[in-house]
Design an enzyme around this catalytic site. Structure first.
Site, PDB file in Angstrom:
ATOM      1  N   GLU A 173       0.808  -1.203   0.000  1.00  0.00           N
ATOM      2  CA  GLU A 173       0.000   0.000   0.000  1.00  0.00           C
ATOM      3  C   GLU A 173       0.846   1.261   0.000  1.00  0.00           C
ATOM      4  O   GLU A 173       1.899   1.333   0.613  1.00  0.00           O
ATOM      5  CB  GLU A 173      -0.935   0.011   1.212  1.00  0.00           C
ATOM      6  CG  GLU A 173      -0.191  -0.193   2.523  1.00  0.00           C
ATOM      7  CD  GLU A 173      -1.107  -0.233   3.724  1.00  0.00           C
ATOM      8  OE1 GLU A 173      -2.192   0.349   3.671  1.00  0.00           O
ATOM      9  OE2 GLU A 173      -0.718  -0.830   4.721  1.00  0.00           O
ATOM     10  N   CYS A 174       0.372   2.247  -0.718  1.00  0.00           N
ATOM     11  CA  CYS A 174       0.869   3.613  -0.668  1.00  0.00           C
ATOM     12  C   CYS A 174      -0.347   4.501  -0.873  1.00  0.00           C
ATOM     13  O   CYS A 174      -1.419   4.022  -1.245  1.00  0.00           O
ATOM     14  CB  CYS A 174       1.900   3.879  -1.760  1.00  0.00           C
ATOM     15  SG  CYS A 174       3.492   3.052  -1.523  1.00  0.00           S
ATOM     16  N   GLY A 175      -0.193   5.781  -0.636  1.00  0.00           N
ATOM     17  CA  GLY A 175      -1.283   6.707  -0.885  1.00  0.00           C
ATOM     18  C   GLY A 175      -0.844   7.792  -1.845  1.00  0.00           C
ATOM     19  O   GLY A 175       0.263   8.326  -1.725  1.00  0.00           O
TER      20      GLY A 175
ATOM     21  N   ARG B  59      -2.043   4.444   4.797  1.00  0.00           N
ATOM     22  CA  ARG B  59      -1.527   3.718   3.639  1.00  0.00           C
ATOM     23  C   ARG B  59      -0.009   3.761   3.547  1.00  0.00           C
ATOM     24  O   ARG B  59       0.582   3.052   2.727  1.00  0.00           O
ATOM     25  CB  ARG B  59      -2.140   4.276   2.352  1.00  0.00           C
ATOM     26  CG  ARG B  59      -3.651   4.164   2.280  1.00  0.00           C
ATOM     27  CD  ARG B  59      -4.178   4.565   0.909  1.00  0.00           C
ATOM     28  NE  ARG B  59      -3.806   3.598  -0.108  1.00  0.00           N
ATOM     29  CZ  ARG B  59      -4.522   2.523  -0.426  1.00  0.00           C
ATOM     30  NH1 ARG B  59      -5.661   2.265   0.205  1.00  0.00           N
ATOM     31  NH2 ARG B  59      -4.115   1.695  -1.376  1.00  0.00           N
TER      32      ARG B  59
ATOM     33  N   ASN C 184       1.016   4.232  -6.754  1.00  0.00           N
ATOM     34  CA  ASN C 184       0.621   3.217  -5.780  1.00  0.00           C
ATOM     35  C   ASN C 184       0.436   1.905  -6.518  1.00  0.00           C
ATOM     36  O   ASN C 184      -0.418   1.798  -7.396  1.00  0.00           O
ATOM     37  CB  ASN C 184      -0.692   3.615  -5.092  1.00  0.00           C
ATOM     38  CG  ASN C 184      -1.240   2.508  -4.205  1.00  0.00           C
ATOM     39  OD1 ASN C 184      -0.484   1.733  -3.631  1.00  0.00           O
ATOM     40  ND2 ASN C 184      -2.553   2.434  -4.092  1.00  0.00           N
TER      41      ASN C 184
END
Length: 327
Positions: A17-19, A43, A122
């Site tokens: 996860e990333c945002g 995230r 992402n």
């Protein structure tokens, strides 16, 4: 000495996860981005960055390790990020070295013949290593260990005349999951891969005052933006002061949205695929109580993502709900 652990503990954790967040319109767009990244902090807690553009001062970038609240709430810092267009990223390593140098923190920036562009991503590019080797053989010099940098180099090798067209060329060569927010001097760009693995939504600020791209709807609420719609799988949005242009540059594929967005990654007050994340988790608990009934004194959640499921299990089973774990 105790025996060595049989596996890498850090490697055994979820790292998917990333945002990403972008704003076009308000004169202090970076301040809106900082608020959005704060709402997306779940995230990615490892690092964050913001790039903005101002016609007088050009592109400006700040990248920091740590939480958004510890870095992007200082007025003196935010004053270095002027302009009506900005994008941001909160990082939880999905590719590249965990805890690596600041050069691995997004957004990444590239200067092209038609102007600069920044990109925040992402997802995971499954052919990143192959692309990296090919690009290095063709003379590319990589500055980071992130798979996202491959996209910048692919854009640099494209012969297309505009940055959105170069991005289309680049993304046709990548495989895997990618929800992208990018920017030029005057445009905000959002792209979702043809399988729609990771979420990306479009929001509007006021009545035509600005546009927002975000990983989740919860980050629209924090700035008072109105949810417009999800960016569809395989869609590219090119947003300017003239409005929103929708493109379909990729071959359609069967949707493969990541179920863990509903189960774990996303915030419970977000809406994904038209469905409340909270309600999905609560219903999972209801179904679990029906399928696996047990005799127990208490239904106790593991916070935070497990709480709605525990509420659903308790309601369906009639067993008392109670808190026993804090964090």
């Amino acid at each position: 000495m105790p025996p060595a652990h049989p596996f890498d503990v850090d490697a055994d954790k979820l790292k998917e996860e990333c945002g990403v967040y972008g704003v076009l319109g308000p004169k202090d767009a970076a301040n809106f981005v900082a608020l959005g990244l704060h709402a997306l902090q779940h995230r990615g807690q490892e690092a964050g960055g913001i790039v903005s553009h101002d016609m007088g001062e050009g592109f400006n970038s700040v990248r920091r390790f740590g939480y958004v609240r510890d870095n992007f709430t200082k007025a003196s810092l935010m004053e270095t990020l002027p302009g009506p267009v900005a994008i941001g990223h909160v990082r939880y390593s999905t590719a590249g070295k965990k805890g690596a140098a600041i050069r691995d923190v997004q957004p990444f920036f590239g200067e092209f013949s038609m102007g600069g562009a920044a990109i925040a991503h992402n997802g995971n590019l499954t052919n990143a290593e192959e692309l990296r080797r090919e690009l290095i053989d063709r003379g590319a010099i990589f500055q980071s260990s992130s798979d996202t940098e491959c996209i910048i180099h692919l854009m640099a090798h494209s012969m297309a005349k505009t940055i959105p067209d170069r991005m289309e060329d680049a993304l046709r060569k990548v495989e895997g999951a990618c929800s992208i927010v990018a920017m030029t001097r005057t445009k905000l760009i959002g792209v979702r891969d043809p399988m729609g693995v990771r979420p990306l939504v479009l929001g509007e600020i006021g009545e035509g005052e600005g546009w927002v791209l975000s990983s989740e709807t919860c980050a629209l609420d924090i700035i008072g933006a109105r949810f417009v719609r999800e960016v569809e799988p395989g869609e590219m949005l090119v947003i300017s002061e003239d409005g929103v242009e929708s493109r379909r540059p990729f071959r359609p594929k069967s949707p493969k949205f990541c179920i863990f967005e509903h189960v774990y990654f996303s915030r419970p007050d977000s809406i994904l695929g038209g469905r409340s994340v909270y309600e999905t988790r609560r219903q999972i608990g209801v179904e679990l109580a029906r399928e696996v009934p047990v005799e127990a004194d208490l239904v106790c959640p593991v916070p935070d993502s497990g709480t709605p499921a525990a509420i659903g299990y308790a309601a369906e089973s009639g067993i008392e709900f109670g808190l026993g774990i804090t964090r």
